[in-house]
Design a protein around this motif. Structure first.
Motif, PDB file in Angstrom:
ATOM      1  N   GLU A 148       0.835  -1.203   0.000  1.00 12.92           N
ATOM      2  CA  GLU A 148       0.000   0.000   0.000  1.00 12.92           C
ATOM      3  C   GLU A 148       0.872   1.257   0.000  1.00 12.92           C
ATOM      4  OE1 GLU A 148      -3.163   0.189  -0.486  1.00 12.92           O
ATOM      5  OE2 GLU A 148      -3.387  -1.991  -0.525  1.00 12.92           O
ATOM      6  N   GLN A 149       1.950   1.244   0.770  1.00 14.70           N
ATOM      7  CA  GLN A 149       2.869   2.374   0.781  1.00 14.70           C
ATOM      8  C   GLN A 149       3.542   2.528  -0.580  1.00 14.70           C
ATOM      9  OE1 GLN A 149       5.901   2.244   3.820  1.00 14.70           O
ATOM     10  NE2 GLN A 149       6.903   4.114   3.095  1.00 14.70           N
ATOM     11  N   TYR A 150       3.865   1.401  -1.203  1.00 19.08           N
ATOM     12  CA  TYR A 150       4.467   1.446  -2.539  1.00 19.08           C
ATOM     13  C   TYR A 150       3.515   2.118  -3.533  1.00 19.08           C
ATOM     14  CZ  TYR A 150       5.869  -0.179  -7.173  1.00 19.08           C
ATOM     15  OH  TYR A 150       6.198  -0.220  -8.504  1.00 19.08           O
ATOM     16  N   LEU A 151       2.249   1.734  -3.489  1.00 19.84           N
ATOM     17  CA  LEU A 151       1.267   2.309  -4.412  1.00 19.84           C
ATOM     18  C   LEU A 151       1.093   3.810  -4.171  1.00 19.84           C
ATOM     19  CD1 LEU A 151      -1.422  -0.533  -4.407  1.00 19.84           C
ATOM     20  CD2 LEU A 151       0.251  -0.017  -6.194  1.00 19.84           C
ATOM     21  N   ARG A 152       1.069   4.200  -2.893  1.00 20.66           N
ATOM     22  CA  ARG A 152       0.951   5.638  -2.589  1.00 20.66           C
ATOM     23  C   ARG A 152       2.166   6.396  -3.127  1.00 20.66           C
ATOM     24  NH1 ARG A 152      -0.814   3.775   2.525  1.00 20.66           N
ATOM     25  NH2 ARG A 152       1.182   4.340   3.483  1.00 20.66           N
ATOM     26  N   GLU A 156       2.373   9.383  -5.887  1.00 23.30           N
ATOM     27  CA  GLU A 156       3.037  10.658  -5.622  1.00 23.30           C
ATOM     28  C   GLU A 156       4.020  10.996  -6.738  1.00 23.30           C
ATOM     29  OE1 GLU A 156       4.817  10.088  -1.845  1.00 23.30           O
ATOM     30  OE2 GLU A 156       2.937  10.232  -0.718  1.00 23.30           O
ATOM     31  N   LEU A 157       4.765   9.984  -7.198  1.00 30.42           N
ATOM     32  CA  LEU A 157       5.725  10.216  -8.270  1.00 30.42           C
ATOM     33  C   LEU A 157       5.020  10.620  -9.566  1.00 30.42           C
ATOM     34  CD1 LEU A 157       8.194   7.239  -7.643  1.00 30.42           C
ATOM     35  CD2 LEU A 157       8.584   9.669  -7.193  1.00 30.42           C
ATOM     36  N   VAL A 158       3.901   9.930  -9.854  1.00 30.68           N
ATOM     37  CA  VAL A 158       3.130  10.276 -11.049  1.00 30.68           C
ATOM     38  C   VAL A 158       2.577  11.692 -10.931  1.00 30.68           C
ATOM     39  CG1 VAL A 158       1.060   9.741 -12.384  1.00 30.68           C
ATOM     40  CG2 VAL A 158       2.544   7.892 -11.605  1.00 30.68           C
ATOM     41  N   ALA A 159       2.061  12.017  -9.728  1.00 34.21           N
ATOM     42  CA  ALA A 159       1.485  13.340  -9.505  1.00 34.21           C
ATOM     43  C   ALA A 159       2.539  14.426  -9.652  1.00 34.21           C
ATOM     44  CB  ALA A 159       0.851  13.405  -8.120  1.00 34.21           C
ATOM     45  N   SER A 160       3.741  14.177  -9.138  1.00 38.75           N
ATOM     46  CA  SER A 160       4.803  15.185  -9.212  1.00 38.75           C
ATOM     47  C   SER A 160       5.262  15.405 -10.646  1.00 38.75           C
ATOM     48  CB  SER A 160       5.994  14.763  -8.347  1.00 38.75           C
ATOM     49  OG  SER A 160       6.588  13.581  -8.866  1.00 38.75           O
ATOM     50  N   ALA A 161       5.056  14.393 -11.500  1.00 36.65           N
ATOM     51  CA  ALA A 161       5.431  14.519 -12.908  1.00 36.65           C
ATOM     52  C   ALA A 161       4.338  15.172 -13.734  1.00 36.65           C
ATOM     53  CB  ALA A 161       5.761  13.148 -13.496  1.00 36.65           C
ATOM     54  N   SER A 162       3.149  15.361 -13.117  1.00 37.40           N
ATOM     55  CA  SER A 162       2.003  15.951 -13.813  1.00 37.40           C
ATOM     56  C   SER A 162       1.483  17.124 -12.998  1.00 37.40           C
ATOM     57  CB  SER A 162       0.894  14.904 -13.996  1.00 37.40           C
ATOM     58  OG  SER A 162      -0.249  15.485 -14.572  1.00 37.40           O
ATOM     59  N   ALA A 166      -1.218  17.058  -9.793  1.00 44.63           N
ATOM     60  CA  ALA A 166      -0.473  16.963  -8.544  1.00 44.63           C
ATOM     61  C   ALA A 166      -1.257  17.423  -7.327  1.00 44.63           C
ATOM     62  CB  ALA A 166       0.831  17.731  -8.650  1.00 44.63           C
ATOM     63  N   PRO A 167      -1.941  18.602  -7.346  1.00 44.74           N
ATOM     64  CA  PRO A 167      -2.660  19.038  -6.149  1.00 44.74           C
ATOM     65  C   PRO A 167      -3.718  18.046  -5.710  1.00 44.74           C
ATOM     66  CG  PRO A 167      -2.391  20.844  -7.712  1.00 44.74           C
ATOM     67  CD  PRO A 167      -1.989  19.605  -8.422  1.00 44.74           C
ATOM     68  N   LYS A 168      -4.481  17.515  -6.681  1.00 47.47           N
ATOM     69  CA  LYS A 168      -5.533  16.559  -6.341  1.00 47.47           C
ATOM     70  C   LYS A 168      -4.941  15.294  -5.744  1.00 47.47           C
ATOM     71  CE  LYS A 168      -9.367  14.002  -8.425  1.00 47.47           C
ATOM     72  NZ  LYS A 168     -10.116  13.740  -9.664  1.00 47.47           N
ATOM     73  N   GLN A 169      -3.839  14.818  -6.352  1.00 43.21           N
ATOM     74  CA  GLN A 169      -3.220  13.590  -5.865  1.00 43.21           C
ATOM     75  C   GLN A 169      -2.641  13.789  -4.476  1.00 43.21           C
ATOM     76  OE1 GLN A 169      -3.393  10.816  -7.616  1.00 43.21           O
ATOM     77  NE2 GLN A 169      -2.404   9.617  -6.047  1.00 43.21           N
ATOM     78  N   ALA A 170      -1.990  14.939  -4.259  1.00 38.00           N
ATOM     79  CA  ALA A 170      -1.402  15.208  -2.955  1.00 38.00           C
ATOM     80  C   ALA A 170      -2.466  15.277  -1.883  1.00 38.00           C
ATOM     81  CB  ALA A 170      -0.605  16.516  -3.004  1.00 38.00           C
ATOM     82  N   ALA A 171      -3.619  15.841  -2.234  1.00 34.08           N
ATOM     83  CA  ALA A 171      -4.707  15.930  -1.264  1.00 34.08           C
ATOM     84  C   ALA A 171      -5.203  14.550  -0.887  1.00 34.08           C
ATOM     85  CB  ALA A 171      -5.854  16.762  -1.847  1.00 34.08           C
TER      86      ALA A 171
END
Length: 255
Positions: A148-152, A156-162, A166-171
């Motif tokens: 589960e931590q791996y998936l999160r 996060e890595l995908v969100a930081s690249a987009s 990113a804001p939605k994913q970080a939330a």
């Protein structure tokens, strides 16, 4: 790995270490005649059968085995050596559901250290106590929270690249982390192992249920066969319902 008491067993991706002229059982017995799995002693033939080689198949020459069968034979030979450190590279490749369940059961009770490289999250969550991952940064990262931590982290890595997402994913990640865990890390791992075992069991029982329904259609004109099949079907359905109920109970603990 050092130490005079360390005995390493290595399952490789390559299948070039088997004698083509031997029979399956001979190839297994060349390693050892008997083995302890958990608290139970098994013969070479019994272990081979647990890993998908029927008594008839055990008489087959290695040259006549498929790639998947050779892979299983290779795993059987590694286990027969009873190493206390097992290095397994994608051990569940080419395994059917029944054999996969047997492999998981054996590895889950293995009396030694396992180092497993796998894309099978169910296997990792069931048999491993410590999870590590590669994220493309040249480092090996420990994941106390498991898959589960791996998936999160991947999200996060995908969100930081987009930048847009990113804001939605970080939330979403922030909301998840804000929840107070109800289970300790060890309890969470055990619960995940139980869920994975039950999911495999439910999958197997569903396959058996479908087969029994098909057999009932074929046996429509055979009353005695129908009675036997109906009894088997009732048993399978009851087992499946019990497993599903247990799965729901564990899932509630992880919510």
């Amino acid at each position: 790995i050092e130490g005079t008491t360390v005995k390493i067993g290595w399952l490789r991706q390559e299948l070039d270490d088997l004698d083509e002229d031997q029979r399956v059982l001979d190839a297994v017995e060349d390693v050892a005649g008997r083995i302890m799995v958990g608290d139970k002693e098994m013969s070479a033939s019994q272990l081979a059968e647990r890993l998908g080689f029927t008594p008839a198949k055990q008489r087959t020459p290695v040259r006549d085995l498929s790639g998947g069968e050779r892979r299983r034979l290779q795993l059987t030979r590694v286990l027969m050596a009873e190493p206390n450190v097992l290095l397994l590279d994608e051990p569940t490749n080419d395994l059917d559901i029944d054999t996969l369940q047997q492999v998981e059961d054996i590895l889950d009770s293995w009396a030694g250290t396992l180092v497993v490289i796998s894309h099978d999250r169910y296997l990792i969550e069931r048999i491993c106590d410590s999870t590590w991952a590669l994220f493309g940064d040249g480092k090996l990262t420990n994941l106390p929270g498991g898959i589960e931590q791996y998936l999160r982290r991947r999200h996060e890595l995908v969100a930081s690249a987009s930048p847009v997402s990113a804001p939605k994913q970080a939330a979403a990640v922030g909301d998840s982390n804000a929840e107070s865990p109800r289970l300790s890390a060890a309890e969470h791992r055990e619960a995940r192992k139980t869920m994975n075992r039950l999911e495999r069991q439910i999958e197997q029982l569903s396959a058996k249920e479908d087969k029994l329904h098909a057999d009932l259609v074929v046996a429509a004109t055979d009353p005695a066969r129908l009675v036997t099949l109906n009894t088997e079907l009732k048993s399978v359905v009851e087992q499946k319902e019990t497993a599903e109920a247990e799965w729901l109970e564990v899932a509630e603990l992880l919510d």
